[in-house]
Scaffold this motif. Structure first.
Motif, PDB file in Angstrom:
ATOM      1  N   SER A  95       0.842  -1.187   0.000  1.00 57.39           N
ATOM      2  CA  SER A  95       0.000   0.000   0.000  1.00 57.39           C
ATOM      3  C   SER A  95       0.881   1.243   0.000  1.00 57.39           C
ATOM      4  N   ILE A  96       0.237   2.368  -0.306  1.00 59.09           N
ATOM      5  CA  ILE A  96       0.943   3.648  -0.301  1.00 59.09           C
ATOM      6  C   ILE A  96       0.094   4.711   0.382  1.00 59.09           C
ATOM      7  N   VAL A  97       0.792   5.721   0.873  1.00 58.42           N
ATOM      8  CA  VAL A  97       0.162   6.958   1.319  1.00 58.42           C
ATOM      9  C   VAL A  97       0.736   8.050   0.434  1.00 58.42           C
ATOM     10  N   MET A  98      -0.128   8.760  -0.254  1.00 58.98           N
ATOM     11  CA  MET A  98       0.309   9.859  -1.111  1.00 58.98           C
ATOM     12  C   MET A  98       0.329  11.145  -0.277  1.00 58.98           C
ATOM     13  N   ALA A  99       1.202  12.060  -0.644  1.00 56.36           N
ATOM     14  CA  ALA A  99       1.258  13.334   0.073  1.00 56.36           C
ATOM     15  C   ALA A  99       1.808  14.416  -0.837  1.00 56.36           C
ATOM     16  N   HIS A 100       1.273  15.600  -0.683  1.00 54.20           N
ATOM     17  CA  HIS A 100       1.862  16.769  -1.327  1.00 54.20           C
ATOM     18  C   HIS A 100       1.641  17.977  -0.422  1.00 54.20           C
ATOM     19  N   ASN A 101       2.505  18.952  -0.592  1.00 54.07           N
ATOM     20  CA  ASN A 101       2.382  20.161   0.227  1.00 54.07           C
ATOM     21  C   ASN A 101       1.672  21.262  -0.549  1.00 54.07           C
ATOM     22  N   HIS A 102       1.087  22.155   0.202  1.00 54.59           N
ATOM     23  CA  HIS A 102       0.520  23.383  -0.350  1.00 54.59           C
ATOM     24  C   HIS A 102       1.360  24.537   0.197  1.00 54.59           C
ATOM     25  N   PRO A 103       2.255  25.104  -0.629  1.00 52.35           N
ATOM     26  CA  PRO A 103       3.095  26.202  -0.159  1.00 52.35           C
ATOM     27  C   PRO A 103       2.295  27.399   0.377  1.00 52.35           C
ATOM     28  N   SER A 104       1.056  27.535  -0.072  1.00 51.75           N
ATOM     29  CA  SER A 104       0.204  28.646   0.388  1.00 51.75           C
ATOM     30  C   SER A 104      -0.178  28.494   1.855  1.00 51.75           C
ATOM     31  N   GLY A 105      -0.057  27.285   2.392  1.00 48.18           N
ATOM     32  CA  GLY A 105      -0.480  27.029   3.764  1.00 48.18           C
ATOM     33  C   GLY A 105      -1.928  26.580   3.867  1.00 48.18           C
ATOM     34  N   ASN A 106      -2.657  26.599   2.742  1.00 45.60           N
ATOM     35  CA  ASN A 106      -4.053  26.174   2.712  1.00 45.60           C
ATOM     36  C   ASN A 106      -4.123  24.651   2.767  1.00 45.60           C
ATOM     37  N   LYS A 107      -4.787  24.112   3.777  1.00 44.61           N
ATOM     38  CA  LYS A 107      -4.865  22.658   3.947  1.00 44.61           C
ATOM     39  C   LYS A 107      -6.050  22.026   3.206  1.00 44.61           C
ATOM     40  N   LEU A 108      -6.895  22.834   2.595  1.00 45.11           N
ATOM     41  CA  LEU A 108      -8.079  22.290   1.932  1.00 45.11           C
ATOM     42  C   LEU A 108      -7.726  21.689   0.569  1.00 45.11           C
ATOM     43  N   PRO A 109      -8.287  20.517   0.240  1.00 44.17           N
ATOM     44  CA  PRO A 109      -8.018  19.916  -1.070  1.00 44.17           C
ATOM     45  C   PRO A 109      -8.749  20.654  -2.183  1.00 44.17           C
ATOM     46  N   SER A 110      -8.064  20.801  -3.302  1.00 42.66           N
ATOM     47  CA  SER A 110      -8.687  21.398  -4.485  1.00 42.66           C
ATOM     48  C   SER A 110      -9.478  20.311  -5.215  1.00 42.66           C
ATOM     49  N   GLU A 111     -10.255  20.723  -6.194  1.00 42.83           N
ATOM     50  CA  GLU A 111     -10.989  19.745  -7.003  1.00 42.83           C
ATOM     51  C   GLU A 111     -10.017  18.832  -7.760  1.00 42.83           C
ATOM     52  N   SER A 112      -8.901  19.398  -8.227  1.00 40.24           N
ATOM     53  CA  SER A 112      -7.921  18.559  -8.930  1.00 40.24           C
ATOM     54  C   SER A 112      -7.251  17.585  -7.965  1.00 40.24           C
ATOM     55  N   ASP A 113      -7.055  17.969  -6.694  1.00 44.81           N
ATOM     56  CA  ASP A 113      -6.533  17.045  -5.682  1.00 44.81           C
ATOM     57  C   ASP A 113      -7.503  15.871  -5.490  1.00 44.81           C
ATOM     58  N   LYS A 114      -8.789  16.179  -5.437  1.00 52.26           N
ATOM     59  CA  LYS A 114      -9.811  15.141  -5.239  1.00 52.26           C
ATOM     60  C   LYS A 114      -9.866  14.194  -6.435  1.00 52.26           C
ATOM     61  N   LYS A 115      -9.806  14.747  -7.651  1.00 52.34           N
ATOM     62  CA  LYS A 115      -9.849  13.915  -8.855  1.00 52.34           C
ATOM     63  C   LYS A 115      -8.618  13.018  -8.939  1.00 52.34           C
ATOM     64  N   LEU A 116      -7.450  13.584  -8.690  1.00 50.33           N
ATOM     65  CA  LEU A 116      -6.217  12.804  -8.721  1.00 50.33           C
ATOM     66  C   LEU A 116      -6.307  11.642  -7.729  1.00 50.33           C
ATOM     67  N   THR A 117      -6.789  11.913  -6.539  1.00 52.53           N
ATOM     68  CA  THR A 117      -6.901  10.876  -5.503  1.00 52.53           C
ATOM     69  C   THR A 117      -7.845   9.769  -5.950  1.00 52.53           C
ATOM     70  N   LYS A 118      -8.991  10.143  -6.466  1.00 50.22           N
ATOM     71  CA  LYS A 118      -9.967   9.152  -6.926  1.00 50.22           C
ATOM     72  C   LYS A 118      -9.368   8.292  -8.036  1.00 50.22           C
ATOM     73  N   ASP A 119      -8.684   8.917  -8.995  1.00 51.03           N
ATOM     74  CA  ASP A 119      -8.064   8.179 -10.100  1.00 51.03           C
ATOM     75  C   ASP A 119      -6.997   7.211  -9.590  1.00 51.03           C
ATOM     76  N   PHE A 120      -6.176   7.650  -8.629  1.00 53.22           N
ATOM     77  CA  PHE A 120      -5.112   6.801  -8.100  1.00 53.22           C
ATOM     78  C   PHE A 120      -5.682   5.655  -7.263  1.00 53.22           C
ATOM     79  N   VAL A 121      -6.729   5.912  -6.500  1.00 57.79           N
ATOM     80  CA  VAL A 121      -7.375   4.843  -5.721  1.00 57.79           C
ATOM     81  C   VAL A 121      -7.903   3.770  -6.666  1.00 57.79           C
ATOM     82  N   ASN A 122      -8.558   4.183  -7.747  1.00 60.05           N
ATOM     83  CA  ASN A 122      -9.098   3.225  -8.719  1.00 60.05           C
ATOM     84  C   ASN A 122      -7.989   2.446  -9.425  1.00 60.05           C
TER      85      ASN A 122
END
Length: 156
Positions: free
Chosen positions: A99-126
């Motif tokens: 298994s893996i845990v994916m991670a990326h940082n947001h240099p802005s300091g905003n911890k909320l996921p973007s729509e592209s973050d959500k899509k990428l996650t869904k695609d990788f899970v599948n």
């Protein structure tokens, strides 16, 4: 007319998979929660780049959630980075990760996921399901904390 050359049998490149884990199983850190994954990543993240460039990493885990390693997958600019699924999964498969845990940082300091973050996650899970390689979580890392997709119910 130009002669067509026959391919040389020796011009074919052989692909060889090699894997060496230099850390004994008894010495590997266990990652059993998003907080443990965050702490492990913060120990390894280049702190002087956390607020500067977006980076994408994966934690590779064995069957018992012991950390096999951390792989730096991509470095981007101040607000995004390209993540190639072929690189992520080739790395995980070569390391024999379960298994893996994916991670990326947001240099802005905003911890909320973007729509592209959500899509990428869904695609990788599948994709992981097809390869029988679980994507356990995706963390958004900032200096002040993290967001866990698993804890937010965004890993299905």
């Amino acid at each position: 007319m130009q002669e067509q050359l026959k391919p040389d049998l020796f011009s074919v490149t052989e692909v060889e998979l090699i894997y060496h884990n230099k850390v004994k199983a008894s010495q590997r850190r266990i990652v059993s929660s998003a907080k443990e994954a965050y702490d492990l990543l913060m120990d390894c993240w280049e702190q002087n780049k956390l607020d500067l460039l977006e980076q994408f990493k994966i934690i590779l885990l064995d069957r018992k959630n012991n950390c096999i390693g951390i792989s730096n997958i991509s470095v981007g600019g101040t607000s995004s980075c390209v993540v190639d699924p072929k690189i992520v999964f080739a790395t995980a498969l070569k390391a024999k990760a379960e298994s893996i845990v994916m991670a990326h940082n947001h240099p802005s300091g905003n911890k909320l996921p973007s729509e592209s973050d959500k899509k990428l996650t869904k695609d990788f899970v599948n994709a992981g399901k097809i390869l029988q390689l679980n994507v356990l979580d995706h963390l958004i890392i900032t200096r002040d904390g993290f967001t866990s997709f698993a804890e937010e119910g965004l890993i299905i």
